[in-house]
Scaffold this active site. Structure first.
Site, PDB file in Angstrom:
ATOM      1  N   HIS A  72      -7.816 -19.609  -5.050  1.00 36.25           N
ATOM      2  CA  HIS A  72      -9.017 -20.301  -5.143  1.00 36.25           C
ATOM      3  C   HIS A  72      -8.897 -21.759  -4.976  1.00 36.25           C
ATOM      4  O   HIS A  72      -7.906 -22.504  -5.562  1.00 36.25           O
ATOM      5  CB  HIS A  72      -9.427 -20.107  -6.819  1.00 36.25           C
ATOM      6  N   TYR A 202     -17.020 -21.487 -15.202  1.00 39.77           N
ATOM      7  CA  TYR A 202     -17.155 -21.863 -16.510  1.00 39.77           C
ATOM      8  C   TYR A 202     -18.683 -22.204 -17.036  1.00 39.77           C
ATOM      9  O   TYR A 202     -18.983 -23.371 -16.333  1.00 39.77           O
ATOM     10  CB  TYR A 202     -16.203 -23.089 -16.823  1.00 39.77           C
ATOM     11  N   PRO A 294      -7.854 -20.045 -24.342  1.00 39.56           N
ATOM     12  CA  PRO A 294      -7.770 -19.389 -23.034  1.00 39.56           C
ATOM     13  C   PRO A 294      -8.527 -20.343 -21.859  1.00 39.56           C
ATOM     14  O   PRO A 294      -8.421 -20.071 -20.728  1.00 39.56           O
ATOM     15  CB  PRO A 294      -8.179 -17.889 -23.113  1.00 39.56           C
ATOM     16  N   LYS A 298      -3.934 -21.590 -19.418  1.00 41.19           N
ATOM     17  CA  LYS A 298      -2.617 -22.299 -19.356  1.00 41.19           C
ATOM     18  C   LYS A 298      -1.538 -21.303 -20.090  1.00 41.19           C
ATOM     19  O   LYS A 298      -0.374 -21.771 -19.998  1.00 41.19           O
ATOM     20  CB  LYS A 298      -2.736 -23.797 -19.930  1.00 41.19           C
ATOM     21  N   TYR A 386      -6.260 -28.801 -14.077  1.00 40.91           N
ATOM     22  CA  TYR A 386      -6.578 -27.259 -13.976  1.00 40.91           C
ATOM     23  C   TYR A 386      -5.447 -26.734 -12.885  1.00 40.91           C
ATOM     24  O   TYR A 386      -4.884 -25.311 -13.138  1.00 40.91           O
ATOM     25  CB  TYR A 386      -7.952 -27.147 -13.243  1.00 40.91           C
TER      26      TYR A 386
HETATM   27  C1  PHB Z   1      -9.106 -14.526 -16.800  1.00 37.01           C
HETATM   28  O1  PHB Z   1      -9.137 -14.092 -15.638  1.00 37.01           O
HETATM   29  O2  PHB Z   1      -8.796 -13.660 -17.560  1.00 37.01           O
HETATM   30  C2  PHB Z   1      -9.349 -15.991 -17.176  1.00 37.01           C
HETATM   31  C3  PHB Z   1      -9.535 -16.928 -16.161  1.00 37.01           C
HETATM   32  C4  PHB Z   1      -9.761 -18.017 -16.570  1.00 37.01           C
HETATM   33  C5  PHB Z   1      -9.699 -18.634 -17.935  1.00 37.01           C
HETATM   34  C6  PHB Z   1      -9.487 -17.652 -18.957  1.00 37.01           C
HETATM   35  C7  PHB Z   1      -9.130 -16.203 -18.467  1.00 37.01           C
HETATM   36  O3  PHB Z   1      -9.797 -19.788 -18.213  1.00 37.01           O
END
Ligand code: PHB
Ligand code: APR
Length: 396
Positions: A72, A202, A294, A298, A386
């Site tokens: 990504h 997000y 989450p 990280k 990130y």
């Molecule tokens: C996930 O793919 O499970 C995932 C991705 C990004 C996050 C948290 C979980 O910030």
């Protein structure tokens, strides 16, 4: 039994440490409380920083992520029903993140460990640590009711937040820092194409946070902020998909492909750090020492850098007869951990609906998000955190 390093826990931290130590010619044995199937059944965030991908390659298990991971270059932020791309790669001089499930990382490491014929004990009961303040600590445990014991030079406590290792650091020496958030995440895994295959999304919505992620081009992972009191049984698949659509921008909502869930679970969000990460010959790594919410993904990346530092320190001890690395281990890890704690806390605070801040809080978040997507300085700060701050960031 004798070995150089006894590793408690066969999550990603314990398995990666075992692989890195073996690569350096250092003997290790893993003791895990659960079965391999149980360990693989836990679904966690699956976004890997470049440092983590490089470590998997160093450990000899890079082919899985190289073949199955999705690179990504961008993440998207949604607020006030509009979506804004953050070009994380462009803002960080070409760095990327890779979507690859933690289950897959764990499976790759388990398979390699079996192929190498390295010793692991699964389904171990009553795991206990002894004499960690001496130069010859021991780990004892029961398999099928038979007591076993490992003598070693070091014990690595990679047994997660609820493990036994951290409890062996005397309470007057251990300082704990904690924040528990007033909501959880309900996550759904489904065999449907991801709505946004090129960017993790997000979303800040006045209905609560939402996240769109993926495991492959045919498997998606989605999350919604939910009250901690909710039960999975209250969330039918239909309710989940309907709610997700309401929290995304109209274009993504219209594109979302839904289907039956293959896993659904609710997890609380927590920030936690235990200091120090070493006592005597015991070294904590991964979730045994710290938890991040989450948001930002990280957790696995921090566990990976802990075990990188720990494997280097232990190697230095055995090969160069130097204690420098093991003496510096805790401080070296904690610097990076606190930076990731700050980032995860900040992104969590920015993106979720907090019950106690109401509409005022929502307006402040929207103003910050508007500033963030329009300011190159703020977007760059988000992007560099990130993709993962460099290993030696600010340490000179
Ligand atoms: C996930 O793919 O499970 C995932 C991705 C990004 C996050 C948290 C979980 O910030
Ligand atoms: N004895 C032996 N093993 C134990 C014990 C014990 N007393 N207690 C817990 N374990 C095992 C757990 O069953 C689990 O398999 O330790 C392992 C810890 O694994 P994780 O919880 O996955 O922690 P870690 O390896 O540090 O992972 C870090 O992965 O799990 C995610 O959220 C986590 O993203 C983070 C990263």
């Amino acid at each position: 039994m004798n070995t150089q390093v006894a590793i408690i826990g066969a999550g990603p931290a314990g398995l990666l440490l075992g692989a890195l130590l073996d690569k350096a010619g250092i003997e290790n044995i893993i003791v895990e409380r659960q079965t391999p199937e149980y360990v693989l059944g836990r679904i966690r965030a699956g976004i890997l920083e470049q440092v983590c991908v490089d470590l998997l390659r160093d450990a000899g298990v890079g082919s899985g992520v190289d073949m199955g991971g999705t690179v990504h270059h961008e993440i998207d932020l949604v607020f006030q029903n509009k979506r804004y791309p953050i070009a994380v790669s462009q803002l960080t001089g070409g760095k990327v993140v890779t979507a690859y499930g933690q289950t897959e990382v764990t499976q790759d490491l388990m398979t390699q460990r079996t192929q190498l014929g390295l010793t692991s004990f699964y389904s171990a009961d009553e795991v206990d640590l002894h004499d960690i303040e001496s130069k010859s600590p021991r780990v004892s445990f029961s398999i099928d009711g038979r007591r076993q014991e490992i003598s070693c030079a070091f014990i690595a406590g990679c047994d997660g937040f609820h493990g036994v290792s951290r409890k062996h650091i005397p309470s007057h020496l251990l300082k704990e820092f904690e924040r528990v958030y007033p909501f959880g995440w309900i996550g759904v895994l489904a065999d449907v194409p991801p709505v946004s295959p090129h960017a993790i999304v997000y979303a800040n919505s006045d209905r609560g946070f939402a996240l769109c992620s993926m495991r492959s081009m045919t498997r998606s992972r989605y999350y919604l902020q939910c009250p901690l009191t909710d039960q999975v049984s209250e969330w039918s698949d239909e309710r989940f998909w309907d709610e997700l659509k309401l929290r995304l921008d109209p274009e993504l909502s219209a594109k979302l492909i839904t289907g039956p869930s293959i896993e659904k679970s609710i997890a609380p969000l927590r920030s936690y750090v235990a200091e120090p990460m070493r006592h005597g010959q015991l070294f904590l790594a991964g979730d045994a020492a710290h938890i991040v919410p989450p948001t930002g993904a990280k957790g696995l990346n921090l566990a990976a850098t802990d075990v990188k530092y720990l494997s280097e320190a232990i190697t230095e001890f055995f090969k160069l007869n130097s204690s420098h690395g093991i003496d510096q281990y805790s401080a070296r890890c904690l610097k990076r951990i606190w930076r990731a704690e700050r980032f995860s806390w900040w992104l969590t605070s920015l993106m979720h609906r907090f019950p106690d801040t109401g509409e005022f809080g929502q307006k402040i978040q929207e103003a910050e998000l508007d500033y963030l997507v329009k300011s190159q300085a703020l977007s760059t700060s988000l992007a560099e955190n990130y993709v993962g701050l460099p290993l030696d960031f600010g340490d000179q």
